[in-house]
Design a protein around this motif. Sequence first.
Motif, mmCIF file in Angstrom:
data_model
loop_
_atom_site.group_PDB
_atom_site.id
_atom_site.type_symbol
_atom_site.label_atom_id
_atom_site.label_comp_id
_atom_site.label_asym_id
_atom_site.label_seq_id
_atom_site.Cartn_x
_atom_site.Cartn_y
_atom_site.Cartn_z
ATOM 1 N N TYR A 141 -2.291 0.104 -12.768
ATOM 2 C CA TYR A 141 -3.431 0.982 -13.012
ATOM 3 C C TYR A 141 -2.901 2.195 -13.774
ATOM 4 O O TYR A 141 -1.805 2.677 -13.473
ATOM 5 C CB TYR A 141 -4.028 1.458 -11.680
ATOM 6 C CG TYR A 141 -4.867 0.422 -10.973
ATOM 7 C CD1 TYR A 141 -4.285 -0.684 -10.364
ATOM 8 C CD2 TYR A 141 -6.255 0.553 -10.910
ATOM 9 C CE1 TYR A 141 -5.059 -1.638 -9.716
ATOM 10 C CE2 TYR A 141 -7.034 -0.397 -10.262
ATOM 11 C CZ TYR A 141 -6.435 -1.481 -9.665
ATOM 12 O OH TYR A 141 -7.201 -2.420 -9.024
ATOM 13 N N TRP A 150 -9.857 -1.167 -7.791
ATOM 14 C CA TRP A 150 -10.701 -0.848 -8.949
ATOM 15 C C TRP A 150 -12.091 -0.344 -8.536
ATOM 16 O O TRP A 150 -12.540 0.721 -8.973
ATOM 17 C CB TRP A 150 -10.857 -2.075 -9.859
ATOM 18 C CG TRP A 150 -11.907 -1.860 -10.906
ATOM 19 C CD1 TRP A 150 -13.219 -2.239 -10.830
ATOM 20 C CD2 TRP A 150 -11.762 -1.171 -12.148
ATOM 21 N NE1 TRP A 150 -13.892 -1.833 -11.954
ATOM 22 C CE2 TRP A 150 -13.025 -1.171 -12.780
ATOM 23 C CE3 TRP A 150 -10.689 -0.544 -12.781
ATOM 24 C CZ2 TRP A 150 -13.240 -0.582 -14.029
ATOM 25 C CZ3 TRP A 150 -10.907 0.046 -14.024
ATOM 26 C CH2 TRP A 150 -12.172 0.022 -14.623
ATOM 27 N N VAL A 161 -6.467 -0.898 -16.663
ATOM 28 C CA VAL A 161 -5.670 -1.832 -15.858
ATOM 29 C C VAL A 161 -4.926 -2.755 -16.815
ATOM 30 O O VAL A 161 -5.517 -3.284 -17.757
ATOM 31 C CB VAL A 161 -6.573 -2.667 -14.918
ATOM 32 C CG1 VAL A 161 -5.738 -3.621 -14.079
ATOM 33 C CG2 VAL A 161 -7.398 -1.766 -14.008
ATOM 34 N N SER A 201 -15.014 -5.770 -6.659
ATOM 35 C CA SER A 201 -13.893 -6.034 -7.576
ATOM 36 C C SER A 201 -12.803 -6.875 -6.919
ATOM 37 O O SER A 201 -11.627 -6.588 -7.049
ATOM 38 C CB SER A 201 -13.326 -4.743 -8.203
ATOM 39 O OG SER A 201 -12.557 -3.985 -7.317
#
Length: 413
Positions: free
Chosen positions: A143, A267, A283, A336
């Motif tokens: 991330y 996320w 990402v 997610s």
Amino acid sequence: MSSGRISKLAGLLLACAAAGCATGASAETNLKVFVTSQGQPAIWRTLLDQYEARNPGIKVSVELGGTTSDMQAQYLNTVLTAKDSSLDVLMLDVIRPAQFAAAGWTSPIATDMSAYLRAYAEANTIDGKVVALPAFADSMFLYYRKDLLDKYGLQPPKTWDELADAAKKVADGEKNPNLQGLSFQGKAIEGAVCTFLVPYWSQGKVVTKDGKLDFDREAATKSLALWKGFADSGVAKKNIAEVATDDTRKEFQAGNVLFAVNWAYAWAMSQGAESAVSGKVGVARLPAIKGGEQATCLGGWEWGVSAFSKHQDEAKKLVEYLSSPEVSKYMAINGSLLPTYGKLYKDADVTKAVPWFADAQPIVETAKPRPVTPRYNEVSEVIRTTVNAVLAGATTPADGAAQIEARLKRIIR
Ligand code: GLC
């Protein structure tokens, strides 16, 4: 009525109550589902509510597991060793089916696994029997703060060296003492097994070959030294040995982290109302050791039916629903969680909700599994406690690598 007949009638009613055969009203089956707290439990609950509405007579309650995979495993080990029948359905980390099947703790499910991603069909098929059905796919990703990389004209790093350089550039420019360059998992939790394995695998090495230990001590030393180096040079924070998965998630979400190693669940939360970084997150694949490949760790969770459940048929039916494409899509969009069906990665509703899922399938499909063995608990313990000891400064990377090798030798022969 004679007292004999009265007590006979009372006895019948008592037996009936115990067996759940309600007079007049239809009988109710109560199922208890064990859910990981790492996998969006509140969203699974909305699906269970829907399942109850569609299946009158079935009530489903949820028991929430501890905050880490290893804590949950410890709890389930205790419950299932005691052959306790209170849990009907178990959400299991992808590393557990081999152990649970060997212990006889899950009931086989006769089903066709061909529609699922291959890694999950394989992880759940032990000695030719399906022992659990996929709940969601997962792997570790990088991330990053898109806004900050853009500000300094940087691309997401492809090697760990590039990451360290980028972190330094941003730190020099931002002069924000609260901004960590990199957050990863250094606490002695399951996630730290992947912390160790990612740079190890990046060097093209394996841990086992044909079920036997095939350990590369030099690659292991390099992996441990990489992480310790991040802490020593200030790219990661000094007390990284205390950081668990959800700490990384929270600190990134609060805006205090430039790069973070984390799983897909992070996320949805990073885009939520309580996030300081909504709309500013990218990402990417995890970086490689220079000259190596960009490797990642295969994660994911499975639905098993407890062998001790008193409601085998109802529990299997529920598990089939929870593992269906409809549910996988719902969890991708709302939580997610990565789909377990290949076709959902390009589904327009899914990519609208989580745009980066459109490129995630090849990453999940090439993610490497942690060693598959019924003695995985011991393997995990050796690796995660050593990673933690190295990061805490109690052991050097070279000694840590030697210890991992010596201890794994006694487990995997
Ligand atoms: C994620 C993964 C799981 C892994 C765990 C470690 O939940 O899906 O496989 O073991 O993180 O923290």
